[in-house]
Design an enzyme around this catalytic site. Structure first.
Site, mmCIF file in Angstrom:
data_model
loop_
_atom_site.group_PDB
_atom_site.id
_atom_site.type_symbol
_atom_site.label_atom_id
_atom_site.label_comp_id
_atom_site.label_asym_id
_atom_site.label_seq_id
_atom_site.Cartn_x
_atom_site.Cartn_y
_atom_site.Cartn_z
ATOM 1 N N ASP A 323 0.816 -1.215 0.000
ATOM 2 C CA ASP A 323 0.000 0.000 0.000
ATOM 3 C C ASP A 323 0.855 1.273 0.000
ATOM 4 O O ASP A 323 0.425 2.314 -0.494
ATOM 5 C CB ASP A 323 -0.914 0.026 1.237
ATOM 6 C CG ASP A 323 -2.129 -0.892 1.097
ATOM 7 O OD1 ASP A 323 -2.195 -1.659 0.115
ATOM 8 O OD2 ASP A 323 -3.014 -0.839 1.979
ATOM 9 N N HIS A 459 -20.064 -28.450 -17.468
ATOM 10 C CA HIS A 459 -21.475 -28.065 -17.445
ATOM 11 C C HIS A 459 -22.195 -28.851 -16.350
ATOM 12 O O HIS A 459 -21.956 -30.043 -16.217
ATOM 13 C CB HIS A 459 -22.115 -28.362 -18.799
ATOM 14 C CG HIS A 459 -23.582 -28.066 -18.815
ATOM 15 N ND1 HIS A 459 -24.064 -26.774 -18.847
ATOM 16 C CD2 HIS A 459 -24.657 -28.894 -18.791
ATOM 17 C CE1 HIS A 459 -25.393 -26.816 -18.845
ATOM 18 N NE2 HIS A 459 -25.777 -28.093 -18.808
HETATM 19 C C1 LIG Z 1 -11.531 -3.125 5.888
HETATM 20 C C2 LIG Z 1 -10.546 -3.554 4.837
HETATM 21 C C3 LIG Z 1 -10.806 -4.671 4.069
HETATM 22 C C4 LIG Z 1 -9.886 -5.074 3.105
HETATM 23 N N1 LIG Z 1 -10.195 -6.180 2.358
HETATM 24 C C5 LIG Z 1 -9.333 -6.572 1.405
HETATM 25 C C6 LIG Z 1 -9.609 -7.737 0.641
HETATM 26 O O1 LIG Z 1 -10.636 -8.402 0.822
HETATM 27 N N2 LIG Z 1 -8.725 -8.110 -0.306
HETATM 28 C C7 LIG Z 1 -7.575 -7.389 -0.532
HETATM 29 O O2 LIG Z 1 -6.796 -7.764 -1.416
HETATM 30 N N3 LIG Z 1 -7.275 -6.289 0.180
HETATM 31 C C8 LIG Z 1 -8.134 -5.871 1.147
HETATM 32 N N4 LIG Z 1 -7.826 -4.771 1.895
HETATM 33 C C9 LIG Z 1 -6.570 -4.059 1.612
HETATM 34 C C10 LIG Z 1 -5.374 -4.776 2.294
HETATM 35 O O3 LIG Z 1 -5.636 -4.885 3.671
HETATM 36 C C11 LIG Z 1 -4.096 -4.002 2.054
HETATM 37 O O4 LIG Z 1 -3.914 -3.800 0.661
HETATM 38 C C12 LIG Z 1 -2.901 -4.759 2.608
HETATM 39 O O5 LIG Z 1 -3.048 -4.937 3.984
HETATM 40 C C13 LIG Z 1 -1.593 -4.022 2.307
HETATM 41 O O6 LIG Z 1 -0.538 -4.757 2.831
HETATM 42 P P1 LIG Z 1 0.850 -4.083 3.209
HETATM 43 O O7 LIG Z 1 1.726 -5.219 3.596
HETATM 44 O O8 LIG Z 1 1.282 -3.163 2.152
HETATM 45 O O9 LIG Z 1 0.543 -3.147 4.469
HETATM 46 P P2 LIG Z 1 -0.116 -3.400 5.891
HETATM 47 O O10 LIG Z 1 -0.968 -4.605 5.885
HETATM 48 O O11 LIG Z 1 -0.740 -2.119 6.274
HETATM 49 O O12 LIG Z 1 1.124 -3.726 6.840
HETATM 50 C C14 LIG Z 1 2.117 -2.792 7.118
HETATM 51 C C15 LIG Z 1 2.745 -3.153 8.457
HETATM 52 O O13 LIG Z 1 3.922 -2.360 8.621
HETATM 53 C C16 LIG Z 1 4.030 -1.982 9.978
HETATM 54 N N5 LIG Z 1 4.893 -0.789 9.999
HETATM 55 C C17 LIG Z 1 4.675 0.409 9.412
HETATM 56 N N6 LIG Z 1 5.717 1.212 9.563
HETATM 57 C C18 LIG Z 1 6.638 0.516 10.287
HETATM 58 C C19 LIG Z 1 7.943 0.822 10.745
HETATM 59 N N7 LIG Z 1 8.530 1.966 10.483
HETATM 60 N N8 LIG Z 1 8.592 -0.130 11.465
HETATM 61 C C20 LIG Z 1 8.013 -1.332 11.724
HETATM 62 N N9 LIG Z 1 6.796 -1.669 11.292
HETATM 63 C C21 LIG Z 1 6.118 -0.756 10.570
HETATM 64 C C22 LIG Z 1 2.601 -1.728 10.399
HETATM 65 O O14 LIG Z 1 2.472 -1.811 11.798
HETATM 66 C C23 LIG Z 1 1.863 -2.841 9.660
HETATM 67 O O15 LIG Z 1 1.749 -3.974 10.460
HETATM 68 C C24 LIG Z 1 -8.693 -4.348 2.892
HETATM 69 C C25 LIG Z 1 -8.410 -3.220 3.678
HETATM 70 C C26 LIG Z 1 -9.321 -2.835 4.648
HETATM 71 C C27 LIG Z 1 -9.008 -1.637 5.492
#
Ligand SMILES: Cc1cc2nc3c(=O)[nH]c(=O)nc-3n(C[C@H](O)[C@H](O)[C@H](O)COP(=O)(O)OP(=O)(O)OC[C@H]3O[C@@H](n4cnc5c(N)ncnc54)[C@H](O)[C@@H]3O)c2cc1C
Ligand SMILES: NC(=O)c1ccc[n+]([C@@H]2O[C@H](COP(=O)([O-])OP(=O)(O)OC[C@H]3O[C@@H](n4cnc5c(N)ncnc54)[C@H](O)[C@@H]3O)[C@@H](O)[C@H]2O)c1
Length: 475
Positions: A323, A459
């Site tokens: 993200d 089917h």
């Molecule tokens: C309600 C909801 C429903 C969703 N449903 C779906 C779905 O059904 N399907 C789908 O594909 N996506 C879904 N998403 C989107 C999905 O959750 C995100 O795209 C995904 O979590 C992104 O993953 P990420 O690893 O980039 O970040 P995140 O999951 O946000 O993880 C980042 C992590 O980094 C840690 N962090 C940040 N900065 C630091 C730092 N400096 N030092 C140490 N740790 C740090 C944070 O604490 C966190 O744990 C949904 C989102 C929401 C809010």
């Protein structure tokens, strides 16, 4: 592994992106550490995909069992259907705990070092971790940033976490308000209106842009609105934004025209869910120590190999996924980006193919897509000098959907007129989130409707909806 560094790879953020990168790194023989400041599993596991899908599963079942008309058409009659809000919330909480444990154990089992604390870049190939009142420095040949995102709350909206809240609190299902306003008709707005309406809440859905579900293909959004919104206890306000939201009992919401900004109405509701998008969690990452500036929306700039860019140039040994780079805010996109980053780290040149990454909203029925919308495909065609064509098929012509008596739905295929290459596929209907993967594979392989129309589907299956759409494209 290099002896110059503590690790081959250090990942900041143990969300699904960081987890996916770590698993792949180990399979490539890299000595890997992952730093997490808060909950293992990040947003998806703790506050996103997982709890929301648990709530959708339970509430969807309630909706189905309370649909006496549908059941009667299948020859079934049942009495009153009751549910226990807290037990549904527990189902979501228990699933979160299970998946968080599984994810953490999978890293431990593979020998990934889990370091608790706040990770920050402290120069080239160097990270500091702060936690428990101490700070340590770690060196790594490569660093992947995966800090994720947090809910965006527009100015004027005050969140108290109880009466006005974001999905972070919403997934806990601590209350079932009689009347809830949902601001935003994107993924979260849609999924929560499905949950709340199934569990008997009255909803006002507020969307600033001039149509609901503005991110989805128009044909799909129109039909989805007819099925998911109109017949349900959902009032819609379109072209209207929440200018001011004051928490309390009642919650007071000042609604304004999105274009003129003039206040047009004030409503008082029991609760308000703010679902107006997410912003990157990219503050205090130490990026300045390696000369990297965030883009104007605070995302980390990257190329298609997931390398971090500084003034358009690759910063060696620094990668950003998930993200936080804003390319595609989906869980599976984050882990796919993690795999791409690791492939490049180990010297196998690889680029991400966003066009073939599917997406789905897990409403009842579901919405899914892969590739371009019709508008996006037309724009590409104009830029590159080709015309596009579309073909559609309907669930009401599908024997399996008719057997289920759930025949509201459409599949739409968008393809190049000259070559037949599939550019996008959009599905609304029963099990759309599963059906999309066949189309995703087709887009990944840049296949044509001519080839796809000759594949054989069992089917009677819902998959024949796509079969029919491909066949219609070539007649
Ligand atoms: C309600 C909801 C429903 C969703 N449903 C779906 C779905 O059904 N399907 C789908 O594909 N996506 C879904 N998403 C989107 C999905 O959750 C995100 O795209 C995904 O979590 C992104 O993953 P990420 O690893 O980039 O970040 P995140 O999951 O946000 O993880 C980042 C992590 O980094 C840690 N962090 C940040 N900065 C630091 C730092 N400096 N030092 C140490 N740790 C740090 C944070 O604490 C966190 O744990 C949904 C989102 C929401 C809010
Ligand atoms: N099933 C899934 O894959 C899934 C589920 C939930 C969330 N997510 C991810 O989480 C992210 C966030 O979801 P989301 O639904 O919050 O964002 P979104 O970007 O999907 O939708 C936000 C909506 O809110 C509207 N909006 C913004 N400000 C407004 C205002 N002041 N008043 C009224 N409307 C306003 C926007 O026009 C837009 O339609 C998405 O990017 C999505 O990728 C994915």
């Amino acid at each position: 592994m290099s002896h110059e560094f503590d690790y081959d790879l250090v990942i900041i953020g143990a969300g699904v992106g960081g987890h996916g990168a770590a698993l792949h790194a180990v399979s490539c023989g890299l000595k890997t550490a992952i730093i997490e400041a808060a909950d293992m599993g990040g947003t998806c596991v703790n506050r996103g995909c997982i709890p929301s899908k648990a709530l959708l599963a339970a509430s969807g079942r309630v909706r189905e069992l309370r649909d006496a008309h549908h059941l009667k058409s299948l020859g079934i009659q049942i009495g009153n259907v009751e549910f226990d809000r807290q037990a549904i919330a527990n189902h979501a909480n228990n699933l979160v705990a299970k998946i968080q444990g599984d994810l953490t154990n999978s890293l431990k089992r593979l020998g990934v070092d889990i370091i608790k604390g706040w990770g920050k870049i402290a120069g080239t190939q160097k990270v500091t971790v702060t936690g428990d009142g101490s700070e340590k420095t770690i060196t790594a040949k490569d660093i992947i940033l995966c800090p994720g995102s947090v809910p965006f709350v527009p100015p004027g909206i005050e969140v108290d976490g109880k009466t006005v809240f974001t999905s972070d609190q919403g997934v806990k299902l601590e209350t079932l308000p009689d009347w809830v306003a949902i601001i935003g008709s994107g993924y979260i707005g849609l999924e929560f209106s499905d949950i709340y309406s199934a569990l008997g809440c009255e909803i006002t859905l507020i969307e600033a842009l001039d149509q609901l579900m503005p991110g989805f293909d128009r044909d799909i959004a129109k039909l989805a609105e007819r099925v998911l919104i109109t017949p349900r206890d959902i009032e819609t306000k379109v072209g209207i934004y929440a200018k001011k939201v004051i928490p309390g009992s009642p919650v007071v919401i000042e609604l304004a025209d999105f274009k003129t900004k003039e206040v047009v109405d004030v409503i008082e509701v029991d609760a308000c869910l703010v679902a107006t998008g997410r912003i990157p969690a990219t503050k205090n990452l130490g990026l300045e120590s390696v000369g990297v500036e965030l883009d104007r929306r605070n995302f980390i700039p990257v190329d298609d190999r997931m390398a971090v860019l500084s003034a358009g140039e690759v910063v060696p040994h620094l990668w950003a996924i998930g993200d936080a780079n804003g390319k595609m805010m989906l869980a599976h996109a984050a882990s796919a980006q993690g795999i791409v980053a690791v492939e490049n780290i180990v010297g196998r040149d690889r680029k991400i193919d966003y066009r073939s990454i599917p997406a789905a909203a897990f409403t009842h029925p579901e919405v899914s897509y892969v590739g371009l919308t019709e508008t996006g495909a037309k724009e590409l065609g104009q830029a590159e000098g080709f015309e596009i064509a579309t073909s559609r098929s309907y669930f009401k012509g599908n024997s399996k959907a008719l057997a289920e008596n759930e025949a509201d739905g459409i599949a739409k295929v968008i393809y190049r007129k000259d070559t037949g290459e599939v550019l996008g596929v959009h599905i609304f209907g029963l099990h759309a989130s599963d059906l999309i993967h066949e189309a995703s594979a087709a887009v990944a392989n840049r296949q044509t409707v001519q080839t796809l129309a000759h594949l054989v589907h069992a089917h009677p299956t819902l998959s024949e909806v796509l079969d029919e759409a491909y066949k219609r494209a070539i007649v």
